[in-house]
Scaffold this active site. Structure first.
Site, PDB file in Angstrom:
ATOM      1  N   ASP A  84       3.135  -0.917   1.177  1.00  0.00           N
ATOM      2  CA  ASP A  84       2.861   0.238   2.041  1.00  0.00           C
ATOM      3  C   ASP A  84       4.070   0.616   2.867  1.00  0.00           C
ATOM      4  O   ASP A  84       5.011  -0.164   3.032  1.00  0.00           O
ATOM      5  CB  ASP A  84       1.679  -0.062   2.982  1.00  0.00           C
ATOM      6  CG  ASP A  84       1.979  -1.188   3.958  1.00  0.00           C
ATOM      7  OD1 ASP A  84       2.530  -2.229   3.530  1.00  0.00           O
ATOM      8  OD2 ASP A  84       1.684  -1.034   5.158  1.00  0.00           O
ATOM      9  N   GLU A 179       0.889  -4.055   5.295  1.00  0.00           N
ATOM     10  CA  GLU A 179       1.683  -4.889   6.214  1.00  0.00           C
ATOM     11  C   GLU A 179       1.974  -4.135   7.500  1.00  0.00           C
ATOM     12  O   GLU A 179       1.945  -4.697   8.581  1.00  0.00           O
ATOM     13  CB  GLU A 179       3.002  -5.301   5.543  1.00  0.00           C
ATOM     14  CG  GLU A 179       3.802  -6.339   6.318  1.00  0.00           C
ATOM     15  CD  GLU A 179       4.776  -5.759   7.341  1.00  0.00           C
ATOM     16  OE1 GLU A 179       5.303  -6.514   8.150  1.00  0.00           O
ATOM     17  OE2 GLU A 179       4.995  -4.521   7.327  1.00  0.00           O
TER      18      GLU A 179
HETATM   19 ZN    ZN Z   1       8.417  -4.121   6.221  1.00  0.00          ZN
END
Ligand code: ZN
Length: 411
Positions: A84, A179
């Protein structure tokens, strides 16, 4: 080195929009992260990666490269990157451009919007003279965070699988979602991954090696006041908002993010709301050092107790919730992870840079789940914004670092 092209992979991955979004409770937070996951699964299978597993429900991708003959007993080393991109700036329609042989001048990213990447604002650009830099068109982020890491891991895998002359132990690969919104390890399956040790490849500048992060807690103050008409408030009114203000004044002034850097911790007031009758303040408390962290929590609670002595029991309620811990405690018994990475860099002529993270990482969470996991550099810069860029030469060197780590653990 073979002619595996990390840059060609990178340019392909950044064109896929994988922005995560904190406002959704689903996992993954956005379905578009599956687009990259599917592509990576396909490419891994084509390269000959074994046990390619796609957790279709939560959008995690796993794979492994079995040990070459005679190296089966080497420790299984894992490499992890996240798919992401930050929710701060759009990652849709990324149009990467390569500035060849950069000479230290301004780079006009977008003429009509007047977006310029300049050494005046980012002096570290001058360290990249003579390199080829991958930049944005000034309307999106680049996504080097962390697609640089993904392409480097994929290039490492391709190199190992296409050159039977390289001996190595078992290698594990994983790509994770979400994340950037702090949920990257929620559904990470450590057993399935199967690595004994791992590295996240999610840092910046070439040579950076991160294995310390903050200890982190959230602190909430609730103040119960007593609202009385101000006309006849004498000896009756208790102003909750003013007590919040007083609480802040009891904390050490210079232990504030505005005045701290490196390994200096802080109390940070993130939100405050109040009336005379009641008030609430939210803080985050951070310190790399265990003892100083505990001391900060003690000071925080003591400030509440003092105010209760002054204004009466039950005026102030303090709640402290631990968020994450410094991974150094879990890395220390396995310092070979740091020493070996440093040795590999030094042997490649790269100066290792110890960088205590002023935040948390997925590696910290994984370290506490039983998978010791320092963070390696990627060669990407200015993350989470339109000025993000990556150095072609540094990215190629990171692939060499990954291969060097593979090699050192097969000995
Ligand atoms: Zn990162």
């Amino acid at each position: 080195m073979t002619n595996v092209d990390v840059i060609e992979k990178f340019l392909r991955y950044v064109r896929i929009d994988t922005q995560s979004d904190d406002s959704f409770d689903t996992s993954p937070s956005t379905m578009k992260q599956h687009d990259l996951a599917q592509l990576l699964c396909r490419e891994m299978t084509e390269l000959g990666v074994s046990d390619v597993y796609y957790d279709k429900e939560h959008c995690y991708v796993y794979g492994s490269i079995p040990a070459t003959e005679g190296f089966e007993n080497a420790p299984a080393i894992g490499f992890i990157s996240h798919m992401d991109t930050s929710d701060e700036v759009s990652g849709k329609d990324v149009k990467p451009r390569i500035v060849k042989d950069y000479q230290g001048t301004d780079i006009v990213l977008n003429e009509s919007e007047k977006v310029v990447l300049s050494p005046k604002d980012f002096p570290e650009l001058l360290n990249h003279k003579g390199e080829d830099l991958i930049v944005t068109d000034g309307t999106t982020l680049l996504g080097a965070d962390d697609k640089a890491g993904i392409s480097e891991i994929m290039a490492m895998a391709e190199t190992l699988l296409s050159d039977p002359g390289i001996s190595h132990g078992p290698i594990k690969i994983a790509f994770t979602p979400d994340e950037e919104i702090g949920r990257g390890t929620e559904h990470f399956n450590i057993e399935r991954f199967g690595a004994q040790y791992a590295y996240t490849v999610d840092g910046g500048k070439l040579g950076e090696l991160e294995y310390e992060n903050f200890n982190a807690a959230e602190g909430i103050i609730r103040v119960q006041g007593r609202s009385v008409h101000p006309g006849d408030a004498k000896n009756k009114m208790v102003n909750a908002s003013l007590i919040c203000y007083e609480f802040q004044s009891l904390l050490p002034v210079f232990q504030n993010p505005m005045y701290t850097e490196g390994r200096e911790g802080f109390f940070h007031l993130t939100e405050i709301q109040g009336s005379t009758e009641s008030a609430t303040a939210s803080y985050i408390i951070r310190d790399h050092d265990d003892h100083l962290f505990d001391e900060k929590i003690r000071i925080f609670k003591a400030a509440g107790e003092f105010l209760n002595q002054k204004y009466g029991d039950g005026t102030v309620t303090v709640t402290v919730r631990e968020q994450y811990r410094n991974m150094i405690e879990k890395i220390r018994p396995h310092m070979h992870l740091v020493d070996n990475a440093k040795k590999v860099m030094t042997d490649l002529g790269i100066t290792p840079i110890d960088n205590p993270i002023r935040g948390g990482t997925d590696g910290a969470a994984l370290s506490y789940k039983g998978l010791p996991c320092p963070n390696l550099c990627t060669g990407g810069y200015n993350y989470h914004g339109k000025y993000e860029y990556a150095s072609v030469q540094e990215m190629r060197r990171v692939v060499e670092i990954l291969l060097g780590i593979v090699s050192i653990y097969s000995k």
